[in-house]
Each structure stands twice: as structure tokens, then as C-alpha cells.
Design a protein around this motif. Structure first.
Motif, PDB file in Angstrom:
ATOM      1  N   SER A 138       0.877  -1.176   0.000  1.00  0.00           N
ATOM      2  CA  SER A 138       0.000   0.000   0.000  1.00  0.00           C
ATOM      3  C   SER A 138       0.913   1.224   0.000  1.00  0.00           C
ATOM      4  O   SER A 138       2.096   1.107   0.296  1.00  0.00           O
ATOM      5  CB  SER A 138      -0.883   0.027   1.256  1.00  0.00           C
ATOM      6  OG  SER A 138      -0.099   0.389   2.379  1.00  0.00           O
ATOM      7  N   SER A 174      -5.387   0.204  -5.881  1.00  0.00           N
ATOM      8  CA  SER A 174      -5.829   0.786  -4.615  1.00  0.00           C
ATOM      9  C   SER A 174      -6.095   2.279  -4.800  1.00  0.00           C
ATOM     10  O   SER A 174      -5.303   2.990  -5.420  1.00  0.00           O
ATOM     11  CB  SER A 174      -4.730   0.570  -3.562  1.00  0.00           C
ATOM     12  OG  SER A 174      -5.153   1.058  -2.319  1.00  0.00           O
ATOM     13  N   ASP A 222      -6.286   5.531  -2.820  1.00  0.00           N
ATOM     14  CA  ASP A 222      -5.823   6.003  -1.507  1.00  0.00           C
ATOM     15  C   ASP A 222      -5.968   7.502  -1.377  1.00  0.00           C
ATOM     16  O   ASP A 222      -5.771   8.239  -2.346  1.00  0.00           O
ATOM     17  CB  ASP A 222      -4.346   5.638  -1.312  1.00  0.00           C
ATOM     18  CG  ASP A 222      -4.187   4.218  -0.814  1.00  0.00           C
ATOM     19  OD1 ASP A 222      -4.128   3.304  -1.647  1.00  0.00           O
ATOM     20  OD2 ASP A 222      -4.161   4.035   0.429  1.00  0.00           O
ATOM     21  N   HIS A 244     -14.858  10.403   2.634  1.00  0.00           N
ATOM     22  CA  HIS A 244     -15.098   9.124   1.956  1.00  0.00           C
ATOM     23  C   HIS A 244     -16.521   9.099   1.376  1.00  0.00           C
ATOM     24  O   HIS A 244     -16.734   8.725   0.221  1.00  0.00           O
ATOM     25  CB  HIS A 244     -14.901   7.988   2.967  1.00  0.00           C
ATOM     26  CG  HIS A 244     -14.546   6.687   2.334  1.00  0.00           C
ATOM     27  ND1 HIS A 244     -13.854   5.711   2.991  1.00  0.00           N
ATOM     28  CD2 HIS A 244     -14.802   6.186   1.109  1.00  0.00           C
ATOM     29  CE1 HIS A 244     -13.688   4.666   2.186  1.00  0.00           C
ATOM     30  NE2 HIS A 244     -14.263   4.934   1.045  1.00  0.00           N
ATOM     31  N   ASP A 276     -13.988   0.360   8.826  1.00  0.00           N
ATOM     32  CA  ASP A 276     -14.036  -0.339   7.536  1.00  0.00           C
ATOM     33  C   ASP A 276     -15.330   0.103   6.872  1.00  0.00           C
ATOM     34  O   ASP A 276     -16.344   0.309   7.566  1.00  0.00           O
ATOM     35  CB  ASP A 276     -14.099  -1.869   7.718  1.00  0.00           C
ATOM     36  CG  ASP A 276     -12.707  -2.488   7.807  1.00  0.00           C
ATOM     37  OD1 ASP A 276     -11.705  -1.730   7.874  1.00  0.00           O
ATOM     38  OD2 ASP A 276     -12.625  -3.732   7.834  1.00  0.00           O
ATOM     39  N   SER A 334     -13.075  -1.060   2.027  1.00  0.00           N
ATOM     40  CA  SER A 334     -12.146  -0.008   2.412  1.00  0.00           C
ATOM     41  C   SER A 334     -11.775  -0.068   3.888  1.00  0.00           C
ATOM     42  O   SER A 334     -12.573  -0.525   4.714  1.00  0.00           O
ATOM     43  CB  SER A 334     -12.842   1.325   2.130  1.00  0.00           C
ATOM     44  OG  SER A 334     -11.935   2.352   2.182  1.00  0.00           O
ATOM     45  N   THR A 335     -10.567   0.390   4.189  1.00  0.00           N
ATOM     46  CA  THR A 335     -10.146   0.573   5.576  1.00  0.00           C
ATOM     47  C   THR A 335      -9.637   2.003   5.715  1.00  0.00           C
ATOM     48  O   THR A 335      -8.896   2.482   4.842  1.00  0.00           O
ATOM     49  CB  THR A 335      -9.002  -0.397   5.934  1.00  0.00           C
ATOM     50  OG1 THR A 335      -9.513  -1.727   5.908  1.00  0.00           O
ATOM     51  CG2 THR A 335      -8.457  -0.118   7.334  1.00  0.00           C
ATOM     52  N   GLY A 336     -10.034   2.660   6.805  1.00  0.00           N
ATOM     53  CA  GLY A 336      -9.565   4.025   7.032  1.00  0.00           C
ATOM     54  C   GLY A 336      -9.328   4.264   8.507  1.00  0.00           C
ATOM     55  O   GLY A 336      -9.778   3.492   9.356  1.00  0.00           O
ATOM     56  N   PHE A 381      -7.768   6.795   3.954  1.00  0.00           N
ATOM     57  CA  PHE A 381      -8.282   5.443   3.716  1.00  0.00           C
ATOM     58  C   PHE A 381      -7.690   4.854   2.438  1.00  0.00           C
ATOM     59  O   PHE A 381      -7.157   5.578   1.591  1.00  0.00           O
ATOM     60  CB  PHE A 381      -9.812   5.434   3.631  1.00  0.00           C
ATOM     61  CG  PHE A 381     -10.387   6.114   2.410  1.00  0.00           C
ATOM     62  CD1 PHE A 381     -10.459   5.456   1.185  1.00  0.00           C
ATOM     63  CD2 PHE A 381     -10.874   7.413   2.482  1.00  0.00           C
ATOM     64  CE1 PHE A 381     -10.979   6.080   0.057  1.00  0.00           C
ATOM     65  CE2 PHE A 381     -11.399   8.051   1.354  1.00  0.00           C
ATOM     66  CZ  PHE A 381     -11.451   7.380   0.140  1.00  0.00           C
ATOM     67  N   MET A 390      -8.916   1.957  -0.615  1.00  0.00           N
ATOM     68  CA  MET A 390     -10.127   1.273  -1.101  1.00  0.00           C
ATOM     69  C   MET A 390      -9.780   0.482  -2.361  1.00  0.00           C
ATOM     70  O   MET A 390      -9.112   0.987  -3.259  1.00  0.00           O
ATOM     71  CB  MET A 390     -11.202   2.326  -1.394  1.00  0.00           C
ATOM     72  CG  MET A 390     -12.500   1.760  -1.936  1.00  0.00           C
ATOM     73  SD  MET A 390     -13.854   2.949  -1.808  1.00  0.00           S
ATOM     74  CE  MET A 390     -13.412   4.123  -3.076  1.00  0.00           C
TER      75      MET A 390
END
Ligand code: AMO
Length: 442
Positions: free
Chosen positions: A192, A231, A233, A249, A358, A367-369, A410, A412
Motif C-alpha cells: 500500500s 488501490s 488512496d 469518503h 471499515d 475499504s479501511t480508514g 483510507f 479502497m
């Protein structure tokens, strides 16, 4: 360049494209020709034989008829003739009466894939698979979606960055790391842009975004994992909590979906049978602990001993959110520190929880943020906590030794968003060229 067949006026034309079907009747021949903008029906009154000594025009008509009889599906041809718009003609209402035909490149007569071929076989022949209008539409939608996101980022003054994909360390879990030979030493493929997008906050960029490749040495064969994926970002400074990241987001998702619905809504309904809706804001938010309780109350107990949602849990919580709020998205928030990376900020007064989330869409994490820990002493402590050696992270930790604003962001997965948006069963369908444990071709 993208042409538009439908926009051509009646009269003499030259059109090029791939042969989709040939109907070779005794007296008349029909060819469906397709290019990237649509289809046109070609029609040719058949000339099956000519008398000896016939003129050149008659011989040419015979040659055209024979060429059409021999046309293989997928050949690329150019035709000149008279175009007529006629509503009775299926597939776009266009007909061209052929005057001359040139086979530019002939296709092998045996087509290696058919509509009922397995996904794996279709992936072997991806360029043929992608000729189907439904497949091309996926990537038109992707273009529209990303363009809309860029519109929001640029409007807000964020800076686009391209971060290196060759790294000296892991950026996420060491378990999913690709190691490559690098001259006399070793390098790793970036999992990432995490560290580098945070670096931009220390550099005073204020906010950044990147759409680029990420690599994970994940051996699994699920419908949602690839070894290389695109990704999306973003990372922004001056936030108060992960709430500010979630607000951005949501804004991005609404902009992306609005553009896709406006531009492709009718085609999506026609080819995918889905009435795509723009999600309303705010998206529902549920703390993870509460979400797990809701899922348990529905009769599904997450079997894993750790504190994370599993795929069935994600499906269950999405079903609950759909039933309760009529929403396709849900932010699960406040993940336990035990299952989050060291760089997530923990709750003020409860170090067991993080300022993180998430985003789940139609039953799958996309997604994770999080808000990031920006205090160097706390950050070093959290790295140690995770069994990491701060010395290996020196280049990253230095960002926090010279003044850095509170920030968060985040990541995604692009193919996951498209898969769920279009009701597809795997990211293999929504990735231009999928990479998995046993797939490096084409
Ligand atoms: P995470 O590891 O959760 O977070 O990844 C973010 C999103 O990337 C997608 N994704 C994948 N897609 C396809 N195949 C994979 N193997 C794969 N792994 C992840 C998912 C996932 O939600 N640095 C953090 C993000 C951040 O905090 O900014 C990160 O990488 O859609």
C-alpha cells in the motif's frame, strides 16, 4: 479514438469493426458488425454466380458474396456502402448496404471461448472476453467513477502523488509480502502507499491521493482477493478524528455513484439488470462491537477467536443495515487495537480501541480508514506493542520527529467497488487483467 456509429448520417459511409454474426441466406447475406460504440447490420444481395465474360462489377459482387460466406466470427473488416437508419433493425437500428468489403485481419475460424465458458477459460482469452459490450461497460464505468473522484480531490486542492512500488520494508502485514531480488540485496513490492501518503502530511501537502497498484502475497483463491490490485488512496491533514475521513469518503462515493448513474444508469439496467442508486448521506455508522452483537442476535456467531468481522459477518451486518436503514453502505467503526496496524490512533482514554473504520458495501469490505497516530513516543510504543522493531521503521518514524499535523485517510480496492456495484461474483470480472496465485498470464 471512439467513434459513434449511431451518430453517422444516412448516406455513403465507410465502417470498420469485428464480425459478430453472419447470416448467409441464398438471396441475401446479413452481417452484424460491432465496434466499440455499437453495432450495425450489413446487408448484401447475394450474387452466387456470374456468366462468363461478365463485367468487372458483377465479378466484384461475386467476390464480395464469397468473402461474406467465408467470414469467420471475430474477423476485422472494413465496408463501404449506403447507411440507412431503420428502427426495425435490431441492435441499434442501423443498416449498411454493402458496396465493397475488405477483410483487414482474418480471425481463426474456431473461437476459443463461448458465452458459457468458465471464468478461468475466459481469463485465458481476456481480449476476446472483453469484446463483449457488458465487459467494456465495466471499464467505462470505472473511468467515469475515477474521473468523478478526481474531480472532488482536485476541487478540494488535494495533490496527486505516485509513490514507489519498490520498498525497503513492509507497509502492511509482513505475512503478505512479495520479496524481489534487488541487485545485491532485497526489495519488497509495496502492499500500500501507506507510509508515503503519510509522508506527504509531514511534507506539508495538506491532502493527497493516489490510484495505483498494490501487491499482496496472499495465497487465497477467494472472489475478493488478488495478488495485485488497484488501490484508491487518500490522506488528509488537519482532522479531528476518523469522522472527518469518513465524511470525505462519503462525499467521494456519492460523487462517483452520481456520475456513474447519470452516465451509465440505463446501460447498467439493460446489461446488468441493476437499477443503480446514488447512496444517501450520511452512511450508517455502527461500532464494531455493536455490529458483532447485532450479527450474533441474528443467529450468526463469528467463529474466529480474534475480534474481526469475517465474510459471513459482513454479509449479515449488511443485510441488517439494508433492512433497518435501507442503505447499501455501512461504516463499521472503532476496531479493537489488537486487529489494527500500529499506525492507527487509539481512543483517548481506552487504548484497546482505535479511531478507525471499515466501509462495507453490499456485504463486502471495500475499504479501511483511520486517524493516524502522529505523536512519536506513542507511535514507537504502539509499534513495539505489535512486536515490530522501531529501528526498521526509522525512515517512517522520522516523519513524526519534525512536526506533523493530525491526519488520516483510507485505502479502497477499486475492483471490489465495481464488483459490488454491478452484482458481479468476483473481482476477476472487474479487474482488467487479474493476478492471483496461479495467474500471471496474459
Ligand atoms: P487494507 O489492507 O484493509 O488497508 O486494504 C484496503 C482495501 O484494499 C483492498 N484490498 C484488496 N483488494 C484485492 N485483493 C487484495 N488482496 C486486497 N487487499 C486489500 C480492500 C481493502 O479494504 N493502508 C491501509 C488503508 C488505510 O488505512 O489507508 C490498507 O492497505 O478493498
Amino acid at each position: 479514438m471512439v467513434k459513434t456509429l449511431a451518430a453517422l448520417p444516412d448516406g455513403p459511409v465507410t465502417v470498420s469493426g469485428w464480425v459478430e454474426t453472419v447470416r448467409d441466406q441464398k438471396k441475401v447475406q446479413f452481417v452484424i458488425l460491432r465496434d466499440e460504440s455499437g453495432a450495425v447490420q450489413l446487408v448484401n444481395p447475394a450474387t452466387r454466380e456470374v456468366e462468363e465474360g461478365a463485367d468487372a462489377a458483377a465479378s466484384a459482387r461475386l467476390a464480395t458474396t464469397e468473402a461474406i460466406s467465408a467470414l469467420a466470427h471475430g474477423s476485422f473488416i472494413t465496408v463501404t456502402g449506403e447507411l440507412k437508419h431503420d428502427e426495425r433493425v435490431k441492435l441499434g437500428g442501423l443498416e449498411v448496404k454493402i458496396a465493397s468489403l475488405d477483410v483487414v485481419t482474418e480471425a481463426n475460424p474456431e473461437t476459443p471461448i463461448a458465452a458459457d465458458s468458465s471464468l478461468d477459460k475466459r481469463m485465458d482469452w481476456r481480449f476476446l472476453d472483453l469484446r463483449h459490450p457488458k465487459q467494456a461497460l465495466i471499464f467505462r464505468i470505472q473511468t467515469t467513477f475515477l474521473h468523478a473522484l478526481r474531480g472532488v480531490w482536485v476541487e478540494k486542492g488535494l495533490i496527486e502523488i505516485q509513490t514507489p512500488k519498490l520498498m525497503a520494508s513492509a507497509s502492511e502485514s509482513r505475512a503478505e509480502l512479495f520479496e524481489v531480488e534487488y541487485f545485491e540485496g532485497k526489495a519488497y513490492l509495496a502492499q500500500s502507499p501507506q507510509f508515503f501518503k503519510q509522508m506527504a502530511q509531514a511534507a506539508g501537502f495538506g491532502g493527497v491521493f493516489e490510484v495505483g497498484p498494490a501487491f499482496r502475497a496472499d495465497p487465497s483463491f477467494t472472489s475478493r482477493h488478488a495478488t495485485e490490485f488497484t488501490s484508491i488512496d487518500t490522506e488528509i491533514s488537519w482532522i479531528n478524528s476518523h469522522e472527518d475521513v469518513m465524511a470525505l469518503h462519503e462525499e467521494l462515493m456519492v460523487a462517483g455513484f452520481t456520475a456513474v448513474v447519470e452516465r451509465h444508469g440505463a446501460e447498467i439496467a439493460e446489461l446488468f439488470g441493476i437499477e443503480l442508486q446514488v447512496p444517501s448521506r450520511p452512511f450508517p455508522r455502527i461500532p464494531l462491537a455493536e455490529a458483532k452483537q447485532i450479527v450474533a442476535d441474528r443467529g450468526y456467531v463469528i467463529p474466529r477467536a480474534d475480534d474481526d468481522m469475517d465474510p459471513e459477518g459482513e454479509r449479515q451486518i449488511s443485510a441488517y443495515v439494508k433492512e433497518t436503514f435501507g442503505h447499501d453502505f455501512v461504516f463499521l467503526t472503532d476496531y479493537a487495537a489488537s486487529i489494527r496496524p500500529f499506525y492507527h490512533m487509539r481512543h483517548e482514554g481506552d487504548a484497546s480501541l482505535t479511531n478507525s473504520y471499515d466501509l462495507i458495501y453490499n456485504g463486502v469490505e471495500i475499504s479501511t480508514g483511520a486517524q493516524r497516530e502522529h505523536r512519536i513516543d506513542v507511535l514507537v510504543e504502539q509499534a513495539r506493542d505489535k512486536g515490530m522493531d522501531p529501528e526498521e521503521l526509522e525512515f517512517y518514524l522520522d516523519f513524526f520527529r519534525y512536526g506533523v499535523p493530525p491526519h488520516g485517510g483510507f485505502g479502497m480496492g477499486l475492483a471490489r467497488v465495481l464488483m459490488l456495484m454491478l452484482g458481479e461474483s468476483s473481482i476477476r470480472e472487474t479487474t482488467y487483467l487479474f493476478r492471483g496465485p496461479t495467474r500471471l498470464l496474459p
